[in-house]
Every structure is written in C-alpha cells, then in structure tokens.
Scaffold this motif. Structure first.
Motif, PDB file in Angstrom:
ATOM      1  N   ILE A 124      14.184   7.816  -4.891  1.00 36.63           N
ATOM      2  CA  ILE A 124      15.937   7.170  -5.271  1.00 36.63           C
ATOM      3  C   ILE A 124      15.552   5.658  -4.159  1.00 36.63           C
ATOM      4  O   ILE A 124      15.001   6.717  -3.133  1.00 36.63           O
ATOM      5  CB  ILE A 124      17.236   7.844  -5.181  1.00 36.63           C
ATOM      6  CG1 ILE A 124      17.028   9.039  -6.028  1.00 36.63           C
ATOM      7  CG2 ILE A 124      18.290   6.911  -4.614  1.00 36.63           C
ATOM      8  CD1 ILE A 124      18.627  10.024  -6.075  1.00 36.63           C
ATOM      9  N   GLY A 125      15.531   4.806  -4.554  1.00 33.67           N
ATOM     10  CA  GLY A 125      15.272   3.691  -3.805  1.00 33.67           C
ATOM     11  C   GLY A 125      16.570   3.738  -3.346  1.00 33.67           C
ATOM     12  O   GLY A 125      17.635   2.891  -4.188  1.00 33.67           O
ATOM     13  N   LEU A 162       2.648   6.136  -3.692  1.00 29.48           N
ATOM     14  CA  LEU A 162       3.976   6.814  -4.318  1.00 29.48           C
ATOM     15  C   LEU A 162       3.824   6.849  -6.049  1.00 29.48           C
ATOM     16  O   LEU A 162       4.268   7.569  -6.942  1.00 29.48           O
ATOM     17  CB  LEU A 162       5.125   6.510  -3.837  1.00 29.48           C
ATOM     18  CG  LEU A 162       5.900   6.558  -2.760  1.00 29.48           C
ATOM     19  CD1 LEU A 162       7.097   5.503  -1.881  1.00 29.48           C
ATOM     20  CD2 LEU A 162       6.550   7.828  -2.416  1.00 29.48           C
ATOM     21  N   LEU A 163       3.116   5.574  -6.681  1.00 28.50           N
ATOM     22  CA  LEU A 163       3.279   5.623  -8.053  1.00 28.50           C
ATOM     23  C   LEU A 163       2.763   6.010  -8.884  1.00 28.50           C
ATOM     24  O   LEU A 163       3.275   6.591  -9.767  1.00 28.50           O
ATOM     25  CB  LEU A 163       2.644   3.909  -8.339  1.00 28.50           C
ATOM     26  CG  LEU A 163       1.746   4.000  -9.957  1.00 28.50           C
ATOM     27  CD1 LEU A 163       3.607   3.389  -9.897  1.00 28.50           C
ATOM     28  CD2 LEU A 163       1.885   2.233  -9.926  1.00 28.50           C
ATOM     29  N   PRO A 164       1.652   6.883  -8.522  1.00 28.96           N
ATOM     30  CA  PRO A 164       1.404   8.190  -9.486  1.00 28.96           C
ATOM     31  C   PRO A 164       2.077   9.021  -8.925  1.00 28.96           C
ATOM     32  O   PRO A 164       1.971   9.722 -10.097  1.00 28.96           O
ATOM     33  CB  PRO A 164      -0.605   8.693  -8.915  1.00 28.96           C
ATOM     34  CG  PRO A 164      -0.084   7.997  -7.468  1.00 28.96           C
ATOM     35  CD  PRO A 164       0.305   7.110  -7.731  1.00 28.96           C
ATOM     36  N   GLY A 174       0.731  -1.181   0.057  1.00 29.06           N
ATOM     37  CA  GLY A 174      -0.193   0.171  -0.248  1.00 29.06           C
ATOM     38  C   GLY A 174       0.734   1.171  -0.079  1.00 29.06           C
ATOM     39  O   GLY A 174       0.477   2.241  -0.601  1.00 29.06           O
ATOM     40  N   GLN A 175       1.917   1.561   0.748  1.00 28.96           N
ATOM     41  CA  GLN A 175       2.836   2.711   0.813  1.00 28.96           C
ATOM     42  C   GLN A 175       3.908   2.686  -0.199  1.00 28.96           C
ATOM     43  O   GLN A 175       3.500   3.707  -1.314  1.00 28.96           O
ATOM     44  CB  GLN A 175       3.972   2.555   2.697  1.00 28.96           C
ATOM     45  CG  GLN A 175       3.416   2.210   3.927  1.00 28.96           C
ATOM     46  CD  GLN A 175       4.193   1.637   4.380  1.00 28.96           C
ATOM     47  OE1 GLN A 175       4.845   0.857   4.215  1.00 28.96           O
ATOM     48  NE2 GLN A 175       4.710   3.087   5.166  1.00 28.96           N
ATOM     49  N   TYR A 180      13.191  -7.279  -7.343  1.00 34.06           N
ATOM     50  CA  TYR A 180      12.115  -7.529  -8.437  1.00 34.06           C
ATOM     51  C   TYR A 180      11.716  -8.895  -7.262  1.00 34.06           C
ATOM     52  O   TYR A 180      10.348  -8.931  -7.601  1.00 34.06           O
ATOM     53  CB  TYR A 180      12.963  -8.435  -9.162  1.00 34.06           C
ATOM     54  CG  TYR A 180      13.968  -7.864 -10.183  1.00 34.06           C
ATOM     55  CD1 TYR A 180      13.041  -7.280 -11.360  1.00 34.06           C
ATOM     56  CD2 TYR A 180      15.236  -7.292 -10.228  1.00 34.06           C
ATOM     57  CE1 TYR A 180      13.744  -6.937 -12.208  1.00 34.06           C
ATOM     58  CE2 TYR A 180      15.521  -6.952 -11.539  1.00 34.06           C
ATOM     59  CZ  TYR A 180      15.467  -6.590 -12.030  1.00 34.06           C
ATOM     60  OH  TYR A 180      15.760  -5.634 -13.201  1.00 34.06           O
ATOM     61  N   PHE A 181      11.816  -8.832  -5.650  1.00 34.62           N
ATOM     62  CA  PHE A 181      11.013  -9.740  -5.379  1.00 34.62           C
ATOM     63  C   PHE A 181      10.229  -8.866  -3.922  1.00 34.62           C
ATOM     64  O   PHE A 181       9.307  -9.003  -3.810  1.00 34.62           O
ATOM     65  CB  PHE A 181      11.667 -10.340  -4.020  1.00 34.62           C
ATOM     66  CG  PHE A 181      12.466 -11.225  -4.530  1.00 34.62           C
ATOM     67  CD1 PHE A 181      11.889 -12.450  -6.165  1.00 34.62           C
ATOM     68  CD2 PHE A 181      13.950 -12.010  -4.918  1.00 34.62           C
ATOM     69  CE1 PHE A 181      12.341 -13.467  -6.935  1.00 34.62           C
ATOM     70  CE2 PHE A 181      14.442 -13.341  -5.270  1.00 34.62           C
ATOM     71  CZ  PHE A 181      13.504 -13.788  -7.030  1.00 34.62           C
ATOM     72  N   GLU A 182      11.082  -7.367  -3.804  1.00 39.37           N
ATOM     73  CA  GLU A 182      10.519  -7.153  -2.642  1.00 39.37           C
ATOM     74  C   GLU A 182       9.834  -5.492  -2.925  1.00 39.37           C
ATOM     75  O   GLU A 182       9.193  -4.642  -2.295  1.00 39.37           O
ATOM     76  CB  GLU A 182      11.645  -5.898  -2.094  1.00 39.37           C
ATOM     77  CG  GLU A 182      12.372  -8.326  -1.021  1.00 39.37           C
ATOM     78  CD  GLU A 182      11.603  -8.806   0.160  1.00 39.37           C
ATOM     79  OE1 GLU A 182      10.337  -7.709   0.290  1.00 39.37           O
ATOM     80  OE2 GLU A 182      11.165  -9.319  -0.497  1.00 39.37           O
ATOM     81  N   VAL A 183      10.192  -4.778  -4.679  1.00 41.26           N
ATOM     82  CA  VAL A 183       9.618  -3.693  -4.802  1.00 41.26           C
ATOM     83  C   VAL A 183       8.370  -3.889  -5.916  1.00 41.26           C
ATOM     84  O   VAL A 183       8.481  -5.005  -6.413  1.00 41.26           O
ATOM     85  CB  VAL A 183      11.455  -2.788  -5.394  1.00 41.26           C
ATOM     86  CG1 VAL A 183       9.955  -2.040  -5.463  1.00 41.26           C
ATOM     87  CG2 VAL A 183      11.866  -2.068  -4.462  1.00 41.26           C
ATOM     88  N   ASN A 184       7.422  -3.245  -5.633  1.00 41.18           N
ATOM     89  CA  ASN A 184       5.891  -3.497  -6.621  1.00 41.18           C
ATOM     90  C   ASN A 184       6.352  -3.357  -8.203  1.00 41.18           C
ATOM     91  O   ASN A 184       7.558  -3.002  -8.621  1.00 41.18           O
ATOM     92  CB  ASN A 184       5.198  -2.026  -6.535  1.00 41.18           C
ATOM     93  CG  ASN A 184       4.685  -2.349  -5.600  1.00 41.18           C
ATOM     94  OD1 ASN A 184       4.676  -3.581  -4.536  1.00 41.18           O
ATOM     95  ND2 ASN A 184       3.368  -1.929  -5.021  1.00 41.18           N
ATOM     96  N   GLY A 185       6.422  -4.455  -9.097  1.00 36.19           N
ATOM     97  CA  GLY A 185       6.419  -3.844 -10.442  1.00 36.19           C
ATOM     98  C   GLY A 185       6.439  -3.412 -11.131  1.00 36.19           C
ATOM     99  O   GLY A 185       7.013  -2.797 -12.269  1.00 36.19           O
TER     100      GLY A 185
END
Length: 456
Positions: free
Chosen positions: A156-157, A144-146, A139-140, A164-169
């Motif tokens: 910058i993460g 940020l996506l839009p 959800g968090q 690829y396992f832990e961050v939204n595609g």
C-alpha cells in the motif's frame, strides 16, 4: 461500569496486557487531534465515496479482507493514511508501516524477511504501507518488486505526487491506483463537529462549541485538507479561555487566528463575489495583467473555487481573445484541467499564468459577435432551407431529389478553395464573421482575401 472493569474489557478485546494498553492509551491522548480522529472502520470514513462507496471495488475488498497492492494518490489531508489505518484495523494480515522519507533498504529487508517467515511458516500475508512512496529512488522501488510479484508482500503506497511520474512502471502495473479528491466543505464540517463532540478521541471533554460562521470559515480555508482544519480546531480549543457559561466558544475571530487567515469582505453568494469576478474578467479583456492577477489573488485569498476561476479564464480566452491568438484557449483549457488535478496552493501559479496570458494576448470579439448575431437571426427568421448541392448525398435515391448535385469539392481546386454558395438563398451576401486586424486574425483575414482573389 467501574473504570478498571472498562479498561480490562478494552485491553482484553485488543489482545494486550495492561501495561501495553495503558501505554498506548496515554500515548494516544497526547497525539494531535487529527491523528486521534482517524477512523478505525470504513463506516467512519468521511468523503471519497467515489472509491469507498458501498458498491465500489475498494470498499468490497477491504470488507472481505482481500486487499491487493494499491497506491493511494491525492493532496495532503484527504485520507490516504487513514485508509491504510482502516485496512490495518480490519485485516488479519500482518501490517507493517514505514515512511519513505526516513526508511532505508535495511528497513525494507527486515520487513521482507519477517514477511517471508509469516508467509512460508504460517501462510499469513504481510501488508506493507509505505507513506510518501514517491520519495523512494528507483533502486529502492525495484527491491520491492519481486516480493510484491510473488505475494510475499501486499504493497500500500501513499503519495501526493502523480504516481505515473514518480513510481516505477513495474510496480504500477501490479497495483490498483486510487485517486483521492480534496474533501468537500460539508465533509470538513462533519469532521469538525465530530471532533468537537467526541468525548473519547476528540475534544468533547473540553465542553467546546463552535459558531456556525467559524465552522464555515474553517471548512473553506482548509481547502479540502482535514488535517489543516482539525489542527486549527485543536489549537482554538486548547488556547481559548472558558466563558462564564462554562463552555469554550470557538468564534470567527478565534478561527481566523488559528488558521492564520483573515476573513475577507467576499460573500461568495453576494454582490462582492460578482463584483470581483467582473473586475477580473474586465481586467483580462482590457489587457491589464497586473489588475487581473491582483483580482485573482483576492479571489484565492477569499477561498473562491479554483475551478470557477479557471472556467472564467477559458470563457474570456474565447470571448475576448478568440482567433487573434488561438493559443489563449489552449493555455486556458490546460490550466482548467491542471487545477482540477493539482489543487491549491500550487494552482495559484497555474491560474496566474493563464490569466496573464489572456490579458497580454491580442484581443478580438469576432467569434462572439458572429455567433450572437446568428443566434438572434435564427430566433427571428425561420429559415429552414439549405442549398441543394450542400444536402446529404450519401444514400440511395438522393440524386433523384437533387441533393448534392453540383457540389464542388474544395480540395480539388487551387488553394483548396472554390467559390460557391453556402448560405441559404435568403442570406446570400450576408457577412457575420468580421475578422479584425489583431494578431493572428489579421493573417486569417489576409489569407481569405488572397484565396478568394486568386479564384476569380
């Protein structure tokens, strides 16, 4: 130049009032050495040439202040936060930083609202650095996506976990992924020497010197983590008494204490190196998993290169297990790939699993015996002939030369096998590959005997 003029130059250069500048100066002086030594420009960054070399995309983007959303992925102490700080120091954009372990949605909402005002009112971009971004839930990350998509925020993460396992595609698809590698021993040495001698950010004012063997030891024991090495150095300088010559000497004993590891009798270029790896391999070959894991632990504790250990397990899986258990090579190869991606300390588990599997597997040296016998034969007897029916027949005119004529296509026969000559005439009747009665090789041996018998 008088000190007050020097201070005045610095606070004006950094667009600060005197009170703010002095507060920052005092705070920085109390910061850990690893924090103080963070580079403020790309030219000060050590290591990671594969992504910030002068001909690389990231280097050019930072220099041109045209950074887009990125995710830095790599082990601790490799420079993820450092690169974010360098971007903060060079960009004209607003720079905001939050840590995913402590920040909530409200913190992000505040950053987004300010970013909207800057972007809409002044056309100024906002760069948001999120340390440990893998700690954010779905959800968090979705929130940020839009704002990343419409350019309100440049993300910058930084993460130690595979993004690829832990961050939204959706976030990944809008970001460049840069993988940071563990720093080399030479990288760590360079940073340690810089820290010892730097009078402003480092320990130069303490008049400290570090012995070569202590420098080598700290660089090896830090396992590519600059923070670990710098923390040990700082502890050594701050807790070691000054000698009669007026200098603080960081020797090997001090280095051992500060990093809480012992120097083992293990010369990576000498006899002990070869003796230990030899004992490790022979223990796997001898089906003794206890001894294999013990020698593995000795090598790891001494700072042996995990990729070197993994390669030896792969070789043993083929040389000493072979087709008695074909899965041994699969396990060993998977371990070799995994340790390169994961690093220490977790790789100790992967290496132990692979070494234990190879040690416990049924053994056969049929493959190595066969290929070595054939290699010796090839060297001694110059046989260049190939049976005509096996020669290439995929070109016009091959039949006129007799190439391919009389070849029997195995799949057209019962059991997909037909008896025909494959070895050169000079070697007909020779056997090189002697299947054992161990493990899966016994099944292979019985299968070959069965199809040959049924074809008679």
């Amino acid at each position: 130049m008088p000190e007050y003029l020097t201070l005045q130059t610095h606070w004006k250069k950094n667009n600060m009032d005197l009170f703010t500048f002095m507060e920052k100066k005092n705070r920085d002086s109390e910061s850990p050495l690893a924090s103080r030594m963070r580079p403020s420009s790309l030219d000060e960054v050590v290591g990671q040439e594969h992504i910030i070399g002068k001909d690389k995309l990231l280097y050019r983007a930072i220099k041109a202040d045209r950074i887009s959303s990125v995710i830095f992925y790599g082990p601790p102490g490799t420079g993820k936060t450092t690169l974010a700080k360098v971007i903060a120091a060079t960009t004209k954009s607003e720079f905001k930083q939050i840590n995913a372990t402590s920040a909530g949605k409200k913190d992000m909402e505040e950053v987004v609202e300010e970013a909207k005002k800057n972007f809409g009112g002044y056309g100024k971009r906002t760069i948001l650095f999120i340390d440990e971004i893998h700690r954010f839930n779905k959800g968090q990350q979705d929130y940020l996506l839009p704002f990343v998509e419409d350019g309100t925020i440049i993300l910058i993460g930084a993460t130690t976990e595979n993004p690829y396992f832990e961050v939204n595609g959706a976030l990944l698809s809008r970001s460049h992924i840069f993988e940071l590698k563990p720093l080399s021993n030479d990288n760590i040495k360079h940073l340690l020497l810089r820290a010892v001698n730097d009078p402003e950010k480092g320990m130069g004012s303490f008049k400290a010197v570090i012995d070569d063997d202590a420098l080598e030891f700290l660089s090896e024991m830090s396992n590519g983590d600059a923070r670990t090495a710098l923390n040990a150095l700082e502890l050594g300088v701050l807790t070691t008494e000054r000698k009669d010559d007026g200098y603080i000497h960081i020797d090997l004993d001090t280095a051992e204490e500060c990093i809480q590891k012992r120097v083992l009798k293990y010369d990576k270029d000498g006899d002990n190196h070869y003796d230990t790896i030899s004992a490790f391999i022979k223990s796997m070959r001898g089906s003794d998993p206890d001894a294999a894991i013990y020698y593995l632990a000795r090598m790891l504790a001494a700072g042996e290169d995990i990729k070197f250990i993994a390669r030896r397990i792969v070789i043993c899986a083929s040389e000493d297990v072979s087709n008695a258990d074909p899965m041994a090579l699969v396990v060993a190869n998977a371990a070799a790939e995994s340790v390169e991606r994961i690093g220490m300390p977790e790789s100790r588990i992967i290496l132990a699993q692979a070494a234990a599997y190879v040690a416990c597997a049924p053994k056969s040296n049929s493959s190595i015996c066969a290929v070595d016998e054939c290699m010796e034969l090839v060297q001694k007897e110059h046989i260049n002939t190939i049976p005509p029916h096996l020669q290439d027949a995929h070109y016009k005119g091959s039949s006129k030369l007799g190439h391919g004529l009389g070849y029997k296509y195995a799949h057209a026969f019962k059991n997909h096998y037909v008896k025909q000559q494959y070895l050169p005439d000079e070697l007909v009747g020779r056997t090189f590959y002697h299947l054992s009665d161990m493990g899966y090789e016994k099944q292979l041996k019985e299968y070959l005997e069965k199809i040959k018998k049924e074809s008679e």
